[in-house]
Design a protein around this motif. Structure first.
Motif, short mmCIF file in Angstrom:
data_model
loop_
_atom_site.label_atom_id
_atom_site.label_comp_id
_atom_site.label_asym_id
_atom_site.label_seq_id
_atom_site.Cartn_x
_atom_site.Cartn_y
_atom_site.Cartn_z
N SER A 247 -20.63 -30.54 -8.70
CA SER A 247 -21.89 -30.84 -9.38
C SER A 247 -21.67 -31.12 -10.86
O SER A 247 -22.34 -31.98 -11.44
N PHE A 248 -20.71 -30.42 -11.47
CA PHE A 248 -20.38 -30.67 -12.87
C PHE A 248 -19.83 -32.08 -13.05
O PHE A 248 -20.22 -32.80 -13.98
N VAL A 249 -18.93 -32.47 -12.16
CA VAL A 249 -18.37 -33.82 -12.21
C VAL A 249 -19.48 -34.85 -11.98
O VAL A 249 -19.49 -35.92 -12.61
N GLY A 250 -20.42 -34.53 -11.09
CA GLY A 250 -21.56 -35.42 -10.88
C GLY A 250 -22.36 -35.63 -12.15
O GLY A 250 -22.78 -36.75 -12.47
N GLY A 251 -22.58 -34.54 -12.90
CA GLY A 251 -23.27 -34.66 -14.18
C GLY A 251 -22.49 -35.49 -15.18
O GLY A 251 -23.05 -36.28 -15.93
N LEU A 252 -21.17 -35.31 -15.19
CA LEU A 252 -20.32 -36.10 -16.08
C LEU A 252 -20.41 -37.59 -15.75
O LEU A 252 -20.46 -38.43 -16.65
N ILE A 253 -20.41 -37.89 -14.45
CA ILE A 253 -20.48 -39.29 -14.02
C ILE A 253 -21.80 -39.92 -14.47
O ILE A 253 -21.83 -41.04 -14.99
N ILE A 254 -22.91 -39.18 -14.28
CA ILE A 254 -24.21 -39.70 -14.70
C ILE A 254 -24.23 -39.88 -16.22
O ILE A 254 -24.73 -40.89 -16.74
N SER A 255 -23.71 -38.91 -16.96
CA SER A 255 -23.73 -38.99 -18.42
C SER A 255 -22.82 -40.10 -18.95
O SER A 255 -23.00 -40.58 -20.06
N GLY A 256 -21.86 -40.51 -18.14
CA GLY A 256 -20.93 -41.55 -18.59
C GLY A 256 -21.29 -42.94 -18.12
O GLY A 256 -20.58 -43.90 -18.43
N THR A 257 -22.39 -43.08 -17.39
CA THR A 257 -22.77 -44.41 -16.90
C THR A 257 -23.46 -45.22 -18.00
O THR A 257 -23.86 -44.70 -19.03
N ALA A 258 -23.59 -46.52 -17.76
CA ALA A 258 -24.19 -47.41 -18.76
C ALA A 258 -25.62 -47.01 -19.05
O ALA A 258 -26.39 -46.66 -18.15
N GLN A 259 -25.97 -47.02 -20.34
CA GLN A 259 -27.31 -46.71 -20.81
C GLN A 259 -27.77 -45.34 -20.31
O GLN A 259 -28.93 -45.14 -19.96
N CYS A 260 -26.85 -44.40 -20.23
CA CYS A 260 -27.18 -43.10 -19.63
C CYS A 260 -27.93 -42.19 -20.58
O CYS A 260 -28.46 -41.17 -20.16
N GLU A 261 -27.96 -42.52 -21.86
CA GLU A 261 -28.60 -41.62 -22.82
C GLU A 261 -30.05 -41.37 -22.45
O GLU A 261 -30.54 -40.23 -22.52
N TYR A 262 -30.72 -42.41 -22.01
CA TYR A 262 -32.11 -42.26 -21.59
C TYR A 262 -32.21 -41.32 -20.39
O TYR A 262 -33.04 -40.43 -20.34
N VAL A 263 -31.32 -41.53 -19.42
CA VAL A 263 -31.37 -40.75 -18.18
C VAL A 263 -31.13 -39.27 -18.47
O VAL A 263 -31.87 -38.41 -18.02
N THR A 264 -30.07 -38.97 -19.22
CA THR A 264 -29.71 -37.56 -19.48
C THR A 264 -30.80 -36.85 -20.26
O THR A 264 -31.12 -35.70 -19.99
N LYS A 265 -31.41 -37.53 -21.23
CA LYS A 265 -32.46 -36.89 -22.01
C LYS A 265 -33.69 -36.63 -21.16
O LYS A 265 -34.30 -35.57 -21.24
N ARG A 266 -34.04 -37.62 -20.33
CA ARG A 266 -35.23 -37.48 -19.51
C ARG A 266 -35.05 -36.46 -18.41
O ARG A 266 -35.94 -35.67 -18.11
N ILE A 267 -33.86 -36.46 -17.77
CA ILE A 267 -33.62 -35.49 -16.71
C ILE A 267 -33.62 -34.08 -17.28
O ILE A 267 -34.09 -33.12 -16.67
N GLY A 268 -33.07 -33.94 -18.47
CA GLY A 268 -33.02 -32.62 -19.11
C GLY A 268 -34.39 -32.05 -19.39
O GLY A 268 -34.56 -30.83 -19.46
N THR A 269 -35.39 -32.91 -19.55
CA THR A 269 -36.74 -32.44 -19.78
C THR A 269 -37.46 -32.06 -18.50
O THR A 269 -38.52 -31.48 -18.54
#
Length: 269
Positions: A247-269
């Motif tokens: 699951s940690f690697v899965g989070g890393l993969i999502i955070s490293g994808t293109a334009q992921c800043e939006y995704v990581t910030k929104r998912i974190g909320t």
């Protein structure tokens, strides 16, 4: 009525964990310390109010998976690479020192022609660490994105893998049916699998963002979390690696994808 006891158990766990967490913060300690104490108090060691069950074990496992996925989302792959050498040295010492100390303690109380393998196993037990507690403490102290936080987190993950390797080696010494090379190949296969999946997810999210300019929050959140659960399952089921590492690697993969800043910030909320 006994079949609904799990509802009461979950309520008790939540209330005690929150109460002890608040008390722990009053003492200027991480709330995870209070959560650990709450578990001891509720368990068979003290009050024995909550009995272990498959449901509670499953819920706790999901909780740690979510925690590690969240940690992966907040971790920069670039910063993690920079911490690689330091983290590897720390993780190596974090395995070798407890292993040696545990073996020496075993030698004091257990002496005999075949005692060395038992003492070695005691040493391996000493190498076990909790990545979940490390992550929770770092998150609470707001140190996840710092240099020291990246080193500690990377070391904890590497320590987890090294611990599996040590346990496999010791088990192989005691049981000839265990093939060391197979286990090592599985661990290596997991990281190769993660790289391949990471490249594929990068392309998927890049295509998705280009065709969905409105950025549907709910869709990204659900797909990302489902992806973390799949990575956790694959890690444990097919490669013998801890599900929380998956699951940690899965989070890393999502955070490293293109334009992921939006995704990581929104998912974190």
């Amino acid at each position: 009525m006994e079949s609904y006891r799990y509802l009461l158990d979950i309520a008790i766990i939540l209330l005690f964990t929150k109460a002890f967490g608040i008390f722990s913060k009053k003492l200027r300690m991480p709330s995870v310390v209070g959560a650990l104490i709450a578990g001891i108090v509720l368990g068979p060691a003290v009050l024995n109010i909550v009995e272990p069950s498959n449901l509670i074990s499953a819920l706790s496992e999901i909780g740690v998976i979510v925690l590690m996925f969240s940690a992966g989302l907040e971790t920069s792959i670039t910063d993690l690479k920079k911490a690689g050498l330091k983290a590897f040295l720390i993780a190596t010492l974090g395995v070798l020192v407890p292993l040696g100390v545990g073996y020496l303690i075993g030698m004091i109380y257990n002496v005999g022609p075949s005692a060395w393998i038992e003492n070695l196993f005691i040493g391996v037990i000493f190498t076990a660490t909790s990545v979940g507690i490390t992550v929770e403490t770092l998150k609470e102290m707001h140190c996840m994105s710092t240099e020291s936080g990246n080193v500690i987190l990377a070391a904890a993950v590497i320590d987890d893998v090294l611990g599996i390797i040590c346990l496999t080696l010791v088990t192989a010494l005691a049981d000839s049916s265990v093939v060391i090379s197979t286990v090592l190949l599985k661990i290596l296969g997991f990281f190769v699998f993660s790289i391949v999946v990471g490249v594929a997810m990068h392309k998927v999210f890049k295509w998705w963002f280009s065709h969905d300019p409105n950025h549907g929050l709910q869709r990204y959140s659900i797909v990302s979390f489902a992806f973390a659960l799949i990575m956790a399952y694959c890690a444990e089921e097919f490669f013998g690696v801890a599900d929380i590492t998956g699951s940690f690697v899965g989070g890393l993969i999502i955070s490293g994808t293109a334009q992921c800043e939006y995704v990581t910030k929104r998912i974190g909320t």
